[in-house]
Motif scaffolding. Sequence first.
Motif, PDB file in Angstrom:
ATOM      1  N   THR A 199       0.827  -1.214   0.000  1.00  0.00           N
ATOM      2  CA  THR A 199       0.000   0.000   0.000  1.00  0.00           C
ATOM      3  C   THR A 199       0.856   1.256   0.000  1.00  0.00           C
ATOM      4  OG1 THR A 199      -1.741  -1.145   1.225  1.00  0.00           O
ATOM      5  CG2 THR A 199      -1.802   1.260   1.245  1.00  0.00           C
ATOM      6  N   ASP A 200       0.621   2.134  -0.977  1.00  0.00           N
ATOM      7  CA  ASP A 200       1.199   3.474  -1.003  1.00  0.00           C
ATOM      8  C   ASP A 200       0.126   4.415  -0.450  1.00  0.00           C
ATOM      9  OD1 ASP A 200       2.131   6.025  -1.600  1.00  0.00           O
ATOM     10  OD2 ASP A 200       2.975   5.451  -3.540  1.00  0.00           O
ATOM     11  N   MET A 201       0.153   4.610   0.865  1.00  0.00           N
ATOM     12  CA  MET A 201      -0.931   5.330   1.524  1.00  0.00           C
ATOM     13  C   MET A 201      -1.029   6.777   1.061  1.00  0.00           C
ATOM     14  SD  MET A 201      -1.737   5.928   5.580  1.00  0.00           S
ATOM     15  CE  MET A 201      -1.531   4.198   5.999  1.00  0.00           C
ATOM     16  N   ALA A 202       0.082   7.452   0.895  1.00  0.00           N
ATOM     17  CA  ALA A 202       0.049   8.855   0.486  1.00  0.00           C
ATOM     18  C   ALA A 202      -0.622   9.002  -0.879  1.00  0.00           C
ATOM     19  CB  ALA A 202       1.468   9.415   0.447  1.00  0.00           C
ATOM     20  N   ARG A 203      -0.267   8.117  -1.809  1.00  0.00           N
ATOM     21  CA  ARG A 203      -0.875   8.186  -3.138  1.00  0.00           C
ATOM     22  C   ARG A 203      -2.361   7.883  -3.065  1.00  0.00           C
ATOM     23  NH1 ARG A 203       1.689   5.540  -8.549  1.00  0.00           N
ATOM     24  NH2 ARG A 203       3.060   7.324  -8.188  1.00  0.00           N
ATOM     25  N   GLU A 204      -2.731   6.863  -2.301  1.00  0.00           N
ATOM     26  CA  GLU A 204      -4.147   6.500  -2.214  1.00  0.00           C
ATOM     27  C   GLU A 204      -4.972   7.628  -1.624  1.00  0.00           C
ATOM     28  OE1 GLU A 204      -4.917   2.702  -0.463  1.00  0.00           O
ATOM     29  OE2 GLU A 204      -3.867   1.612  -2.068  1.00  0.00           O
ATOM     30  N   LEU A 205      -4.446   8.288  -0.598  1.00  0.00           N
ATOM     31  CA  LEU A 205      -5.186   9.408  -0.001  1.00  0.00           C
ATOM     32  C   LEU A 205      -5.325  10.561  -0.989  1.00  0.00           C
ATOM     33  CD1 LEU A 205      -3.689   9.339   3.603  1.00  0.00           C
ATOM     34  CD2 LEU A 205      -6.084   8.938   2.987  1.00  0.00           C
ATOM     35  N   ASP A 206      -4.278  10.839  -1.742  1.00  0.00           N
ATOM     36  CA  ASP A 206      -4.365  11.898  -2.748  1.00  0.00           C
ATOM     37  C   ASP A 206      -5.410  11.565  -3.814  1.00  0.00           C
ATOM     38  OD1 ASP A 206      -2.497  13.509  -1.537  1.00  0.00           O
ATOM     39  OD2 ASP A 206      -0.846  12.930  -2.871  1.00  0.00           O
ATOM     40  N   HIS A 207      -5.445  10.298  -4.235  1.00  0.00           N
ATOM     41  CA  HIS A 207      -6.433   9.900  -5.239  1.00  0.00           C
ATOM     42  C   HIS A 207      -7.850  10.003  -4.675  1.00  0.00           C
ATOM     43  CE1 HIS A 207      -3.270   7.313  -7.582  1.00  0.00           C
ATOM     44  NE2 HIS A 207      -3.038   8.615  -7.649  1.00  0.00           N
ATOM     45  N   MET A 208      -8.010   9.617  -3.414  1.00  0.00           N
ATOM     46  CA  MET A 208      -9.322   9.712  -2.782  1.00  0.00           C
ATOM     47  C   MET A 208      -9.757  11.180  -2.657  1.00  0.00           C
ATOM     48  SD  MET A 208     -10.345   7.909   0.825  1.00  0.00           S
ATOM     49  CE  MET A 208     -11.956   8.102   1.585  1.00  0.00           C
ATOM     50  N   GLY A 209      -8.803  12.054  -2.315  1.00  0.00           N
ATOM     51  CA  GLY A 209      -9.112  13.472  -2.238  1.00  0.00           C
ATOM     52  C   GLY A 209      -9.493  14.051  -3.592  1.00  0.00           C
ATOM     53  N   ARG A 210      -8.771  13.635  -4.645  1.00  0.00           N
ATOM     54  CA  ARG A 210      -9.122  14.119  -5.984  1.00  0.00           C
ATOM     55  C   ARG A 210     -10.488  13.615  -6.410  1.00  0.00           C
ATOM     56  NH1 ARG A 210     -10.531  17.496  -8.928  1.00  0.00           N
ATOM     57  NH2 ARG A 210     -10.539  17.114 -11.182  1.00  0.00           N
ATOM     58  N   PHE A 211     -10.785  12.360  -6.081  1.00  0.00           N
ATOM     59  CA  PHE A 211     -12.067  11.778  -6.456  1.00  0.00           C
ATOM     60  C   PHE A 211     -13.208  12.558  -5.805  1.00  0.00           C
ATOM     61  CE2 PHE A 211     -15.582   8.800  -6.321  1.00  0.00           C
ATOM     62  CZ  PHE A 211     -15.492   8.118  -7.533  1.00  0.00           C
ATOM     63  N   LEU A 212     -13.064  12.866  -4.525  1.00  0.00           N
ATOM     64  CA  LEU A 212     -14.126  13.582  -3.836  1.00  0.00           C
ATOM     65  C   LEU A 212     -14.275  15.004  -4.383  1.00  0.00           C
ATOM     66  CD1 LEU A 212     -16.291  13.262  -1.753  1.00  0.00           C
ATOM     67  CD2 LEU A 212     -14.636  13.806   0.042  1.00  0.00           C
ATOM     68  N   ASN A 213     -13.173  15.613  -4.798  1.00  0.00           N
ATOM     69  CA  ASN A 213     -13.281  16.919  -5.464  1.00  0.00           C
ATOM     70  C   ASN A 213     -14.028  16.800  -6.783  1.00  0.00           C
ATOM     71  OD1 ASN A 213     -11.936  19.540  -4.400  1.00  0.00           O
ATOM     72  ND2 ASN A 213     -10.596  17.893  -3.670  1.00  0.00           N
ATOM     73  N   MET A 214     -13.814  15.693  -7.518  1.00  0.00           N
ATOM     74  CA  MET A 214     -14.572  15.464  -8.747  1.00  0.00           C
ATOM     75  C   MET A 214     -16.071  15.377  -8.456  1.00  0.00           C
ATOM     76  SD  MET A 214     -12.429  12.572 -10.821  1.00  0.00           S
ATOM     77  CE  MET A 214     -10.815  12.864 -11.533  1.00  0.00           C
ATOM     78  N   VAL A 215     -16.413  14.707  -7.365  1.00  0.00           N
ATOM     79  CA  VAL A 215     -17.820  14.583  -6.983  1.00  0.00           C
ATOM     80  C   VAL A 215     -18.427  15.957  -6.732  1.00  0.00           C
ATOM     81  CG1 VAL A 215     -19.364  13.752  -5.152  1.00  0.00           C
ATOM     82  CG2 VAL A 215     -17.579  12.242  -6.061  1.00  0.00           C
TER      83      VAL A 215
END
Length: 434
Positions: A199-215
């Motif tokens: 798990t690359d936690m920093a990358r996953e959190l950034d992707h999750m943050g971008r996804f929620l911004n897309m929403v």
Amino acid sequence: MSRFFDAIAPVRYEGPDSSNPLAFRHYDPDEIVLGKRMADHLRFAVAYWHAFAYEGGDPFGGPTFQRPWYPQDDMARARLKADVAFQMFDILGVPYFCWHDADIRPEGATFAESLRNFEAIIDYFGDKMAGRDIGLLWGTANMFSHRRWMAGASTNPDPDVFAWAAATVKTCMDATHRLGGQNYVLWGGREGYETLLNTDMARELDHMGRFLNMVVEYKHKIGFAGTILVEPKPQEPSKHQYDYDAATCIGFLRKYGLEGEVKLNLEQGHAILAGHSFEHEIAVAAAEGMLGSIDMNRNDYQSGWDTDQFPSNVPEVALTYYHILRAGGLGTGGTNFDARLRRQSLDAEDLIAAHAGAMDVCARGLKAAAAMLADGGLETALRDRYAGWDTPRAQRMLNSDLDALFQQVLAGEIDPQPRSGRQEWLENHVNRFV
């Protein structure tokens, strides 16, 4: 048309002396509580997934329920399930319901086929909602059950899964908007990890943050006026989920600039799994202006996992609504019964009795909470405990620095004398109302 509930009459308020097991003894939707109808405070919703899609299985055994709409892999049975659902909404008189996409439509062989099934059922819902006093509290996407989500949705190491998740959420937001939904919820059931070894936690959190911004961006693009909500849960099915609890979610939202756009959908069972009380989670969200909606249920305190039982503990529920009322209410949110029958509760009557009883428990809790607020005893005790901070002297301390405060203490100008927190007095006070 289903005949599943045909033998059951609408549940009505009969008062606290009623012995009718399928009547409300405390929930009178038109009763005025703190200047507002009880129904408008509580804003009850039925969870489509637990009430109609759950088949009675658990981690150790398969389905126990036998329903006319099983197996749930056919559009005719999906429509039958909807017929049953709206029949139950009528019997209970609830103002709202909630769904995941996977609850209401069969999975297709392709995304396009699943979407056709989904849109057909949304059309069917729209027809059924017309002429009924029933609304959609919120919609959401199931991005945790299918094998494609085994490593997460927005946090998946495969970018194609991220794109599939984006397409899925778009369709669910469109449907929620079309049905006049009050909110849209994201619950990251597998947005976390099973081991840090891969798990690359920093990358996953950034992707999750971008996804929620897309929403959020898409919300504004389509003119959706509802609230975007995220739902905390610490674990299960993942070993660790990134939306661990209210405080974790608030920190995440602030990090990615979403604190003005997204609020929290808090669940009693998830609070317990995180080692908190429900009122703690609500108080945390309220303190940050991020209280959105609640999933009302409870866990078995001996089982250690998310049992999603119907609420039955009035004192717990009373403290929950006390903090909600102090925060100004639920706004566009509501009280969704994210709760399911026990796998031995097989009958149609069990489903009605479970919801009716839970609605009564919430009504009792709300009235107790309102009485506590009207009495003012807890508020007075709180003001008294912190009264020292309202003085000019205390405000000068806050605007001072460490060295100046050191000098005052050293000179003997400050000599704190501890005062009782009176916890037992306050617990006794609460017990007067519950």
